[in-house]
Design a protein around this motif. Structure first.
Motif, PDB file in Angstrom:
ATOM      1  N   MET A  45       0.965  -1.049   0.064  1.00  0.00           N
ATOM      2  CA  MET A  45       0.113   0.089   0.472  1.00  0.00           C
ATOM      3  C   MET A  45       0.439   1.247  -0.092  1.00  0.00           C
ATOM      4  O   MET A  45       1.975   1.065   1.223  1.00  0.00           O
ATOM      5  N   ALA A  46       0.480   2.411  -0.785  1.00  0.00           N
ATOM      6  CA  ALA A  46       0.955   3.343  -0.894  1.00  0.00           C
ATOM      7  C   ALA A  46      -0.191   5.069   0.085  1.00  0.00           C
ATOM      8  O   ALA A  46      -1.075   3.988  -0.273  1.00  0.00           O
ATOM      9  N   ASP A  47       1.238   5.842   0.187  1.00  0.00           N
ATOM     10  CA  ASP A  47      -0.003   6.727   0.312  1.00  0.00           C
ATOM     11  C   ASP A  47      -0.474   7.565  -0.806  1.00  0.00           C
ATOM     12  O   ASP A  47      -0.553   7.582  -1.511  1.00  0.00           O
ATOM     13  N   LYS A  48      -2.060   7.722  -0.521  1.00  0.00           N
ATOM     14  CA  LYS A  48      -2.775   7.959  -1.719  1.00  0.00           C
ATOM     15  C   LYS A  48      -2.964   9.668  -1.923  1.00  0.00           C
ATOM     16  O   LYS A  48      -3.930  10.287  -0.678  1.00  0.00           O
ATOM     17  N   THR A  49      -3.349  10.228  -2.709  1.00  0.00           N
ATOM     18  CA  THR A  49      -3.656  11.902  -2.791  1.00  0.00           C
ATOM     19  C   THR A  49      -5.310  11.889  -3.104  1.00  0.00           C
ATOM     20  O   THR A  49      -5.486  11.202  -4.175  1.00  0.00           O
ATOM     21  N   ILE A  50      -6.730  12.915  -2.398  1.00  0.00           N
ATOM     22  CA  ILE A  50      -7.123  12.852  -2.202  1.00  0.00           C
ATOM     23  C   ILE A  50      -7.769  13.895  -1.830  1.00  0.00           C
ATOM     24  O   ILE A  50      -7.421  14.964  -1.525  1.00  0.00           O
ATOM     25  N   THR A  51      -8.797  14.356  -2.911  1.00  0.00           N
ATOM     26  CA  THR A  51      -9.211  15.585  -3.298  1.00  0.00           C
ATOM     27  C   THR A  51     -10.981  15.719  -2.244  1.00  0.00           C
ATOM     28  O   THR A  51     -11.538  14.923  -2.407  1.00  0.00           O
ATOM     29  N   CYS A  52     -10.268  16.976  -1.097  1.00  0.00           N
ATOM     30  CA  CYS A  52     -12.119  17.138  -0.565  1.00  0.00           C
ATOM     31  C   CYS A  52     -13.240  17.481  -1.768  1.00  0.00           C
ATOM     32  O   CYS A  52     -12.810  17.817  -2.059  1.00  0.00           O
ATOM     33  N   LYS A  53     -13.990  16.645  -1.444  1.00  0.00           N
ATOM     34  CA  LYS A  53     -15.559  16.847  -1.220  1.00  0.00           C
ATOM     35  C   LYS A  53     -16.075  18.225  -1.119  1.00  0.00           C
ATOM     36  O   LYS A  53     -16.934  18.966  -1.518  1.00  0.00           O
ATOM     37  N   ASP A  54     -15.641  19.283   0.050  1.00  0.00           N
ATOM     38  CA  ASP A  54     -16.089  19.893   0.615  1.00  0.00           C
ATOM     39  C   ASP A  54     -15.377  21.276  -0.234  1.00  0.00           C
ATOM     40  O   ASP A  54     -15.543  21.726  -0.999  1.00  0.00           O
ATOM     41  N   CYS A  55     -14.200  21.136   0.344  1.00  0.00           N
ATOM     42  CA  CYS A  55     -13.371  22.533  -0.140  1.00  0.00           C
ATOM     43  C   CYS A  55     -12.403  22.291  -1.213  1.00  0.00           C
ATOM     44  O   CYS A  55     -11.902  23.381  -1.512  1.00  0.00           O
ATOM     45  N   GLY A  56     -12.557  21.011  -1.579  1.00  0.00           N
ATOM     46  CA  GLY A  56     -11.668  20.467  -3.098  1.00  0.00           C
ATOM     47  C   GLY A  56     -10.172  20.852  -2.832  1.00  0.00           C
ATOM     48  O   GLY A  56      -9.483  20.891  -3.784  1.00  0.00           O
ATOM     49  N   SER A  57      -9.515  21.287  -1.764  1.00  0.00           N
ATOM     50  CA  SER A  57      -8.429  21.176  -1.441  1.00  0.00           C
ATOM     51  C   SER A  57      -7.559  19.178  -1.502  1.00  0.00           C
ATOM     52  O   SER A  57      -8.409  18.537  -1.027  1.00  0.00           O
ATOM     53  N   PHE A  84      -5.542  15.682   0.494  1.00  0.00           N
ATOM     54  CA  PHE A  84      -5.189  15.818   0.799  1.00  0.00           C
ATOM     55  C   PHE A  84      -4.133  14.188   1.139  1.00  0.00           C
ATOM     56  O   PHE A  84      -4.554  13.670   0.378  1.00  0.00           O
ATOM     57  N   VAL A  85      -2.874  14.082   2.070  1.00  0.00           N
ATOM     58  CA  VAL A  85      -2.459  12.732   2.026  1.00  0.00           C
ATOM     59  C   VAL A  85      -3.181  11.679   2.314  1.00  0.00           C
ATOM     60  O   VAL A  85      -3.507  12.176   3.936  1.00  0.00           O
ATOM     61  N   PHE A  86      -3.517  10.415   1.862  1.00  0.00           N
ATOM     62  CA  PHE A  86      -4.332   9.804   2.781  1.00  0.00           C
ATOM     63  C   PHE A  86      -3.043   8.484   3.265  1.00  0.00           C
ATOM     64  O   PHE A  86      -2.872   7.773   1.596  1.00  0.00           O
ATOM     65  N   THR A  87      -2.354   8.524   3.997  1.00  0.00           N
ATOM     66  CA  THR A  87      -1.334   7.884   4.554  1.00  0.00           C
ATOM     67  C   THR A  87      -1.145   6.580   4.230  1.00  0.00           C
ATOM     68  O   THR A  87      -2.269   5.470   4.229  1.00  0.00           O
ATOM     69  N   GLU A  88      -0.643   6.063   4.425  1.00  0.00           N
ATOM     70  CA  GLU A  88      -0.357   4.233   4.057  1.00  0.00           C
ATOM     71  C   GLU A  88      -1.064   3.574   5.615  1.00  0.00           C
ATOM     72  O   GLU A  88      -1.859   2.894   5.457  1.00  0.00           O
ATOM     73  N   ARG A  89      -0.403   4.615   6.655  1.00  0.00           N
ATOM     74  CA  ARG A  89      -0.663   3.749   8.411  1.00  0.00           C
ATOM     75  C   ARG A  89      -2.599   4.310   7.907  1.00  0.00           C
ATOM     76  O   ARG A  89      -2.837   3.116   8.675  1.00  0.00           O
ATOM     77  N   GLU A  90      -2.966   5.274   7.737  1.00  0.00           N
ATOM     78  CA  GLU A  90      -4.251   5.529   7.768  1.00  0.00           C
ATOM     79  C   GLU A  90      -5.236   4.757   7.383  1.00  0.00           C
ATOM     80  O   GLU A  90      -5.643   4.171   7.305  1.00  0.00           O
ATOM     81  N   GLN A  91      -4.806   3.958   6.331  1.00  0.00           N
ATOM     82  CA  GLN A  91      -5.228   3.677   5.208  1.00  0.00           C
ATOM     83  C   GLN A  91      -5.263   1.577   5.648  1.00  0.00           C
ATOM     84  O   GLN A  91      -6.004   0.933   5.757  1.00  0.00           O
ATOM     85  N   GLU A  92      -3.998   1.150   6.554  1.00  0.00           N
ATOM     86  CA  GLU A  92      -4.028   0.456   6.983  1.00  0.00           C
ATOM     87  C   GLU A  92      -5.320   0.061   8.584  1.00  0.00           C
ATOM     88  O   GLU A  92      -5.892  -0.947   8.793  1.00  0.00           O
TER      89      GLU A  92
END
Length: 57
Positions: A1-13, A15-23
């Motif tokens: 698993m690798a870090d993922k970059t996701i776009t916030c559906k509210d503000c559009g910025s 953010f990184v969904f880290t490997e640790r958060e995914q676990e």
């Protein structure tokens, strides 16, 4: 698993969904990735808490 970059559906910025958060999500049985950045999640939680205060007896 690798870090993922996701776009916030509210503000559009982005953010990184880290490997640790995914676990963590996987351990908890969450099927969906977060859709909001940490700031927007915090604001949304505060709004829900404020709305619920008026309904307590």
């Amino acid at each position: 698993m690798a870090d993922k970059t996701i776009t916030c559906k509210d503000c559009g910025s982005e953010f990184v969904f880290t490997e640790r958060e995914q676990e963590f999500y996987k351990e908890k049985g969450f099927d969906n990735e977060p859709q909001r950045c940490a700031d927007c999640r915090k604001k949304r939680k505060q709004q829900r808490n404020n709305n619920n205060r008026g309904f307590r007896r």
